[in-house]
Design a protein around this motif. Structure first.
Motif, PDB file in Angstrom:
ATOM      1  N   GLU A 152       0.395  -1.147   0.115  1.00  0.00           N
ATOM      2  CA  GLU A 152      -0.080   0.265  -0.134  1.00  0.00           C
ATOM      3  C   GLU A 152       0.490   1.401  -0.042  1.00  0.00           C
ATOM      4  OE1 GLU A 152      -3.471   0.493  -0.588  1.00  0.00           O
ATOM      5  OE2 GLU A 152      -3.949  -1.715  -0.878  1.00  0.00           O
ATOM      6  N   CYS A 153       1.718   1.191   0.874  1.00  0.00           N
ATOM      7  CA  CYS A 153       2.937   2.317   0.197  1.00  0.00           C
ATOM      8  C   CYS A 153       2.883   2.771  -1.101  1.00  0.00           C
ATOM      9  CB  CYS A 153       3.964   2.123   1.368  1.00  0.00           C
ATOM     10  SG  CYS A 153       5.348   0.270   1.156  1.00  0.00           S
ATOM     11  N   GLN A 154       3.656   1.443  -1.222  1.00  0.00           N
ATOM     12  CA  GLN A 154       4.387   2.012  -2.649  1.00  0.00           C
ATOM     13  C   GLN A 154       3.079   2.330  -3.642  1.00  0.00           C
ATOM     14  OE1 GLN A 154       6.709  -1.548  -4.706  1.00  0.00           O
ATOM     15  NE2 GLN A 154       5.614  -1.517  -6.414  1.00  0.00           N
ATOM     16  N   ARG A 155       1.773   2.207  -3.696  1.00  0.00           N
ATOM     17  CA  ARG A 155       0.928   2.827  -3.864  1.00  0.00           C
ATOM     18  C   ARG A 155       0.334   4.020  -3.906  1.00  0.00           C
ATOM     19  NH1 ARG A 155      -0.995  -2.909  -4.661  1.00  0.00           N
ATOM     20  NH2 ARG A 155      -2.061  -2.760  -2.136  1.00  0.00           N
ATOM     21  N   ALA A 156       0.574   4.690  -2.082  1.00  0.00           N
ATOM     22  CA  ALA A 156       0.129   5.184  -1.413  1.00  0.00           C
ATOM     23  C   ALA A 156       1.297   6.782  -2.236  1.00  0.00           C
ATOM     24  CB  ALA A 156      -0.027   5.752  -0.492  1.00  0.00           C
ATOM     25  N   CYS A 157       3.123   5.910  -2.597  1.00  0.00           N
ATOM     26  CA  CYS A 157       3.751   7.657  -2.509  1.00  0.00           C
ATOM     27  C   CYS A 157       3.553   8.389  -4.031  1.00  0.00           C
ATOM     28  CB  CYS A 157       4.901   6.335  -2.722  1.00  0.00           C
ATOM     29  SG  CYS A 157       6.568   7.822  -3.371  1.00  0.00           S
ATOM     30  N   PRO A 158       3.344   9.781  -4.087  1.00  0.00           N
ATOM     31  CA  PRO A 158       3.553   9.824  -5.444  1.00  0.00           C
ATOM     32  C   PRO A 158       4.997  10.407  -5.839  1.00  0.00           C
ATOM     33  CG  PRO A 158       3.727  11.817  -3.561  1.00  0.00           C
ATOM     34  CD  PRO A 158       3.507   9.680  -2.613  1.00  0.00           C
ATOM     35  N   THR A 159       6.409   9.671  -5.271  1.00  0.00           N
ATOM     36  CA  THR A 159       7.283   9.841  -5.764  1.00  0.00           C
ATOM     37  C   THR A 159       8.221   8.869  -6.733  1.00  0.00           C
ATOM     38  OG1 THR A 159       8.849  10.388  -3.420  1.00  0.00           O
ATOM     39  CG2 THR A 159       7.332  12.068  -4.754  1.00  0.00           C
ATOM     40  N   GLY A 160       7.489   7.398  -6.181  1.00  0.00           N
ATOM     41  CA  GLY A 160       8.312   6.188  -6.077  1.00  0.00           C
ATOM     42  C   GLY A 160       9.380   5.843  -5.301  1.00  0.00           C
ATOM     43  N   THR A 161       9.229   6.404  -3.801  1.00  0.00           N
ATOM     44  CA  THR A 161      10.472   6.916  -3.035  1.00  0.00           C
ATOM     45  C   THR A 161      10.457   4.970  -2.536  1.00  0.00           C
ATOM     46  OG1 THR A 161      10.359   8.679  -1.983  1.00  0.00           O
ATOM     47  CG2 THR A 161      11.541   7.478  -1.055  1.00  0.00           C
ATOM     48  N   ILE A 162       8.830   4.626  -2.608  1.00  0.00           N
ATOM     49  CA  ILE A 162       9.247   3.077  -2.163  1.00  0.00           C
ATOM     50  C   ILE A 162       8.539   2.063  -2.826  1.00  0.00           C
ATOM     51  CG2 ILE A 162       8.254   1.172  -0.402  1.00  0.00           C
ATOM     52  CD1 ILE A 162       8.194   3.517   1.762  1.00  0.00           C
ATOM     53  N   ASN A 163       9.812   0.940  -3.493  1.00  0.00           N
ATOM     54  CA  ASN A 163       9.594   0.112  -4.260  1.00  0.00           C
ATOM     55  C   ASN A 163       9.679  -1.475  -4.097  1.00  0.00           C
ATOM     56  OD1 ASN A 163       9.029   1.517  -6.799  1.00  0.00           O
ATOM     57  ND2 ASN A 163      10.155   2.755  -5.901  1.00  0.00           N
ATOM     58  N   PHE A 164       8.692  -2.464  -4.166  1.00  0.00           N
ATOM     59  CA  PHE A 164       9.287  -3.890  -3.517  1.00  0.00           C
ATOM     60  C   PHE A 164       9.965  -3.920  -4.757  1.00  0.00           C
ATOM     61  CE2 PHE A 164       6.126  -2.176  -0.351  1.00  0.00           C
ATOM     62  CZ  PHE A 164       5.957  -2.589   0.655  1.00  0.00           C
ATOM     63  N   SER A 165      11.210  -4.762  -4.491  1.00  0.00           N
ATOM     64  CA  SER A 165      11.686  -5.785  -5.955  1.00  0.00           C
ATOM     65  C   SER A 165      11.111  -7.280  -5.516  1.00  0.00           C
ATOM     66  CB  SER A 165      12.924  -5.459  -5.110  1.00  0.00           C
ATOM     67  OG  SER A 165      13.346  -6.342  -4.248  1.00  0.00           O
ATOM     68  N   ARG A 166      11.943  -7.943  -6.036  1.00  0.00           N
ATOM     69  CA  ARG A 166      11.767  -9.333  -6.389  1.00  0.00           C
ATOM     70  C   ARG A 166      13.095 -10.682  -5.513  1.00  0.00           C
ATOM     71  NH1 ARG A 166       7.930 -10.899  -9.496  1.00  0.00           N
ATOM     72  NH2 ARG A 166       8.615 -12.786 -10.408  1.00  0.00           N
ATOM     73  N   GLU A 167      13.330  -9.391  -4.876  1.00  0.00           N
ATOM     74  CA  GLU A 167      14.174 -10.381  -3.618  1.00  0.00           C
ATOM     75  C   GLU A 167      13.868 -11.180  -2.564  1.00  0.00           C
ATOM     76  OE1 GLU A 167      17.262 -12.149  -2.489  1.00  0.00           O
ATOM     77  OE2 GLU A 167      18.454 -10.477  -4.124  1.00  0.00           O
ATOM     78  N   TYR A 168      13.871 -12.316  -2.549  1.00  0.00           N
ATOM     79  CA  TYR A 168      13.614 -13.132  -1.503  1.00  0.00           C
ATOM     80  C   TYR A 168      13.978 -13.557  -0.402  1.00  0.00           C
ATOM     81  CZ  TYR A 168      16.334 -16.817  -3.537  1.00  0.00           C
ATOM     82  OH  TYR A 168      17.364 -17.909  -4.233  1.00  0.00           O
ATOM     83  N   LEU A 193      10.348 -19.757  -0.771  1.00  0.00           N
ATOM     84  CA  LEU A 193      11.978 -20.036  -0.706  1.00  0.00           C
ATOM     85  C   LEU A 193      12.275 -19.044   0.075  1.00  0.00           C
ATOM     86  CD1 LEU A 193      11.734 -19.380  -4.894  1.00  0.00           C
ATOM     87  CD2 LEU A 193      12.823 -21.137  -3.621  1.00  0.00           C
ATOM     88  N   THR A 194      11.715 -17.915   0.248  1.00  0.00           N
ATOM     89  CA  THR A 194      12.709 -17.035   2.024  1.00  0.00           C
ATOM     90  C   THR A 194      12.502 -17.902   2.801  1.00  0.00           C
ATOM     91  OG1 THR A 194      11.100 -15.171   0.952  1.00  0.00           O
ATOM     92  CG2 THR A 194      12.183 -14.546   3.216  1.00  0.00           C
ATOM     93  N   ILE A 195      11.766 -18.765   3.362  1.00  0.00           N
ATOM     94  CA  ILE A 195      12.276 -19.593   4.352  1.00  0.00           C
ATOM     95  C   ILE A 195      13.378 -20.298   4.008  1.00  0.00           C
ATOM     96  CG2 ILE A 195      10.845 -20.753   6.570  1.00  0.00           C
ATOM     97  CD1 ILE A 195       8.511 -19.595   5.283  1.00  0.00           C
ATOM     98  N   LEU A 196      13.044 -21.181   3.174  1.00  0.00           N
ATOM     99  CA  LEU A 196      14.357 -21.906   3.061  1.00  0.00           C
ATOM    100  C   LEU A 196      15.914 -21.091   2.770  1.00  0.00           C
ATOM    101  CD1 LEU A 196      15.599 -24.746   1.770  1.00  0.00           C
ATOM    102  CD2 LEU A 196      14.738 -24.015  -0.448  1.00  0.00           C
ATOM    103  N   ASP A 197      15.960 -20.200   2.584  1.00  0.00           N
ATOM    104  CA  ASP A 197      17.355 -19.255   2.008  1.00  0.00           C
ATOM    105  C   ASP A 197      17.236 -19.173   3.800  1.00  0.00           C
ATOM    106  OD1 ASP A 197      19.121 -17.613   1.121  1.00  0.00           O
ATOM    107  OD2 ASP A 197      18.140 -15.853   2.586  1.00  0.00           O
ATOM    108  N   GLY A 198      16.640 -18.294   3.993  1.00  0.00           N
ATOM    109  CA  GLY A 198      16.817 -18.687   5.912  1.00  0.00           C
ATOM    110  C   GLY A 198      17.570 -19.448   6.993  1.00  0.00           C
ATOM    111  N   PHE A 199      16.861 -21.237   6.550  1.00  0.00           N
ATOM    112  CA  PHE A 199      17.343 -22.177   6.956  1.00  0.00           C
ATOM    113  C   PHE A 199      18.476 -22.592   6.628  1.00  0.00           C
ATOM    114  CE2 PHE A 199      12.615 -24.816   7.388  1.00  0.00           C
ATOM    115  CZ  PHE A 199      12.559 -22.795   8.706  1.00  0.00           C
ATOM    116  N   LEU A 200      18.814 -21.649   5.223  1.00  0.00           N
ATOM    117  CA  LEU A 200      19.874 -22.622   5.050  1.00  0.00           C
ATOM    118  C   LEU A 200      21.143 -21.569   5.506  1.00  0.00           C
ATOM    119  CD1 LEU A 200      19.700 -23.564   1.077  1.00  0.00           C
ATOM    120  CD2 LEU A 200      20.161 -25.020   2.599  1.00  0.00           C
TER     121      LEU A 200
END
Length: 251
Positions: free
Chosen positions: A75-91, A238-245
């Motif tokens: 919701e923060c990404q959609r609300a931000c008018p300047t593109g300060t916050i963007n969710f990447s695809r990094e898991y 994948l995020t959980i698995l990465d954490g376990f490893l």
């Protein structure tokens, strides 16, 4: 029978490699957020107004996101008018230190090794007992997915066990409700030392949407020492698995 065998052969090898070679994540997947503080307007605060868990603090160059509280609703990404916050695809988001879940103008992750004596014990295999401490079952479902053919958790030497006395540590989900406090405490005490505590999901880390509720303890860290934090609502398998490893130092 022959049709079933043919269908299975046609499917081929279904266990994905890890790290995944191809883009197996959904296009809608919201991973590690990228914060570009230079774009932030100090008098805006639209992102903070829409955040349901107050995970965003500061403004301008001081703006930060607490992944331990973040529900990844974007919701923060959609609300931000300047593109300060963007969710990447990094898991890959699991960290050892709670402070490393505070995301500021960087995507750097901090990996801290276990103490030498613990690393020697857990370096090749890991037996875990999962405790649902009042969760909604979303995190629990993504943990269970790791046992399916697609992820095959056992190939990494990681296994979930029925008894805490056979475990090297516990995996906690949920905000830790008052009704689950005693059960969690008994499970932790039943695990032989040295032992690990892994908090999975925003609820287990900070209480998530139930933060400061009178019937919860705002996550497991207020009760037990946590060795690994895996953020998300729920975290991707994948995020959980990465954490376990990471905690095994298998990568």
């Amino acid at each position: 029978m022959f049709k079933a065998l043919y269908s299975r052969l046609k499917q081929g090898y279904r266990t994905m490699p890890f790290p995944p070679k191809n883009d197996v994540l959904s296009k809608r997947f919201a991973g590690l957020p990228c914060v570009v503080s230079e774009k932030c307007k100090e008098d805006c605060a639209k992102c903070k107004a829409v955040c349901p868990t107050d995970a965003i603090s500061g403004n301008g160059k001081d703006i930060s996101i607490d992944l331990g509280k973040c529900l990844f609703c974007t919701e923060c990404q959609r609300a931000c008018p300047t593109g300060t916050i963007n969710f990447s695809r990094e898991y890959r988001m699991a960290v050892r230190d709670r402070n490393d879940l505070l995301i500021r103008d960087t995507l750097n992750r901090y990996e801290k090794t276990l103490k030498k004596e613990i690393k020697n014990i857990f370096g090749r295999s890991l037996k875990l007992r999962q405790v649902s401490a009042g969760g909604c079952n979303a995190c629990e479902l993504d943990i269970n997915v790791l046992n399916t053919l697609s992820f095959d958790l056992g190939r990494f030497g990681i296994q979930f066990v029925a008894s805490p006395r056979h475990a090297d540590g516990i995996v906690v989900t949920g905000p830790v409700t008052k009704n689950m406090f005693l059960a969690l405490e008994k499970t932790y005490n039943a695990v032989p030392s040295p032992k690990l505590v892994i908090a999975v999901g925003a609820c287990a880390i900070s209480g998530g949407p139930y933060i400061d509720h009178t019937e919860t303890y705002n996550g497991v860290s207020s009760i037990l020492p946590v060795d690994l934090y895996i953020p998300g609502c729920p975290p991707h398998p994948l995020t959980i698995l990465d954490g376990f490893l990471k905690i095994m130092k298998a990568m």
